[in-house]
Structure formats: structure tokens, C-alpha cells
Design a protein around this motif. Sequence first.
Motif, PDB file in Angstrom:
ATOM      1  N   ALA A   1       0.769  -1.131  -0.054  1.00 47.23           N
ATOM      2  CA  ALA A   1       0.025  -0.199   0.098  1.00 47.23           C
ATOM      3  C   ALA A   1       0.750   1.399  -0.023  1.00 47.23           C
ATOM      4  O   ALA A   1       0.712   2.236  -0.819  1.00 47.23           O
ATOM      5  CB  ALA A   1      -1.031  -0.051   1.154  1.00 47.23           C
ATOM      6  N   ILE A   2       1.987   1.432   0.709  1.00 46.20           N
ATOM      7  CA  ILE A   2       2.988   2.383   0.922  1.00 46.20           C
ATOM      8  C   ILE A   2       3.409   2.572  -0.630  1.00 46.20           C
ATOM      9  O   ILE A   2       3.673   3.615  -1.039  1.00 46.20           O
ATOM     10  CB  ILE A   2       3.888   2.230   1.924  1.00 46.20           C
ATOM     11  N   ASN A   3       3.813   1.458  -1.172  1.00 48.47           N
ATOM     12  CA  ASN A   3       4.473   1.587  -2.533  1.00 48.47           C
ATOM     13  C   ASN A   3       3.433   2.237  -3.573  1.00 48.47           C
ATOM     14  O   ASN A   3       3.809   3.104  -4.373  1.00 48.47           O
ATOM     15  CB  ASN A   3       5.017   0.205  -2.874  1.00 48.47           C
ATOM     16  N   GLN A   4       2.206   1.644  -3.511  1.00 46.00           N
ATOM     17  CA  GLN A   4       1.356   1.998  -4.399  1.00 46.00           C
ATOM     18  C   GLN A   4       0.873   3.519  -4.257  1.00 46.00           C
ATOM     19  O   GLN A   4       0.867   4.118  -5.250  1.00 46.00           O
ATOM     20  CB  GLN A   4       0.090   1.150  -4.122  1.00 46.00           C
ATOM     21  N   ILE A   5       0.905   4.024  -3.029  1.00 45.82           N
ATOM     22  CA  ILE A   5       0.524   5.477  -2.780  1.00 45.82           C
ATOM     23  C   ILE A   5       1.885   6.523  -3.249  1.00 45.82           C
ATOM     24  O   ILE A   5       1.638   7.392  -3.879  1.00 45.82           O
ATOM     25  CB  ILE A   5       0.201   5.694  -1.308  1.00 45.82           C
ATOM     26  N   ALA A   6       2.872   5.960  -2.930  1.00 45.43           N
ATOM     27  CA  ALA A   6       4.170   6.689  -3.241  1.00 45.43           C
ATOM     28  C   ALA A   6       4.283   6.700  -4.861  1.00 45.43           C
ATOM     29  O   ALA A   6       4.531   7.708  -5.383  1.00 45.43           O
ATOM     30  CB  ALA A   6       5.487   5.953  -2.744  1.00 45.43           C
ATOM     31  N   THR A   7       4.018   5.693  -5.414  1.00 46.24           N
ATOM     32  CA  THR A   7       4.027   5.437  -7.044  1.00 46.24           C
ATOM     33  C   THR A   7       3.181   6.447  -7.564  1.00 46.24           C
ATOM     34  O   THR A   7       3.271   7.003  -8.579  1.00 46.24           O
ATOM     35  CB  THR A   7       4.027   4.221  -7.588  1.00 46.24           C
TER      36      THR A   7
ATOM     37  N   PHE B   1       2.700  10.370  -5.607  1.00 50.77           N
ATOM     38  CA  PHE B   1       3.838  11.274  -5.352  1.00 50.77           C
ATOM     39  C   PHE B   1       4.985  10.836  -6.643  1.00 50.77           C
ATOM     40  O   PHE B   1       5.641  11.562  -6.581  1.00 50.77           O
ATOM     41  CB  PHE B   1       4.636  11.063  -4.085  1.00 50.77           C
ATOM     42  N   ASN B   2       4.611  10.060  -7.370  1.00 46.78           N
ATOM     43  CA  ASN B   2       5.239   9.752  -8.522  1.00 46.78           C
ATOM     44  C   ASN B   2       6.611   9.249  -8.302  1.00 46.78           C
ATOM     45  O   ASN B   2       7.744   9.733  -8.895  1.00 46.78           O
ATOM     46  CB  ASN B   2       5.175  10.703  -9.624  1.00 46.78           C
ATOM     47  N   TYR B   3       6.726   8.475  -7.242  1.00 49.23           N
ATOM     48  CA  TYR B   3       8.036   8.124  -6.606  1.00 49.23           C
ATOM     49  C   TYR B   3       8.027   6.537  -6.490  1.00 49.23           C
ATOM     50  O   TYR B   3       7.128   6.187  -5.919  1.00 49.23           O
ATOM     51  CB  TYR B   3       8.536   8.603  -5.173  1.00 49.23           C
ATOM     52  N   GLN B   4       8.956   5.990  -7.070  1.00 50.66           N
ATOM     53  CA  GLN B   4       9.120   4.351  -6.845  1.00 50.66           C
ATOM     54  C   GLN B   4       9.984   3.978  -5.847  1.00 50.66           C
ATOM     55  O   GLN B   4      11.032   4.122  -5.851  1.00 50.66           O
ATOM     56  CB  GLN B   4       9.659   3.752  -8.476  1.00 50.66           C
TER      57      GLN B   4
END
Length: 88
Positions: free
Chosen positions: A25-31, A34-37
Motif C-alpha cells: 500500500a505504501i509503495n502504491q501510494i508513493a508511486t 507522489f510519482n516516486y518508485q
Amino acid sequence: MKMKFNFKNVSKGTWVRIISLILLAINQIATSVFNYQLLPFSDEEVYEGVSTILTIILMVVNTWKNNSFTEQAQEADALLKQRKGLKK
């Protein structure tokens, strides 16, 4: 009604699933937001990794299981099931 959590008796599998879900979930939100992988893997690498892991798991499960192809082996399985049923 007040809920009381009991974290002592939570299984390891439950913890692995919850932590994995939180990380994904954190990775999905960041991607997406925030457009951050966070995870440095391309889609192809993820696909290849998941395919490899599933292949290994299926190979282990299929080799571990009793695969009875001969008539004698199938009869032995039936006898074993019958004896296990009598013990219970």
C-alpha cells in the motif's frame, strides 16, 4: 462493545500478510500520488520474479506430495487411508 486485541496469539503467517499489505500500500501510494518508485524493479522484473517463485513453489509442492501412478501405490494409499481412519 469494546474490542480487545490479542497480539500474542497472532500467527506468523498473519503478520507476514499484514506487513506485506502495508508495504504494498505504501509503495502504491508513493508511486501513484507522489510519482516516486520505492521498489526499484521494472514490471518485467516483477513478473519474472513472481513467475520464478511460483514455479519453485509448485515444483516443491508437487515433488513433496505423494504422487501414486501405479496400481500398487494407489492400493497402498487406500490401505493407509483406511488404517488412519481406524486410528481416529
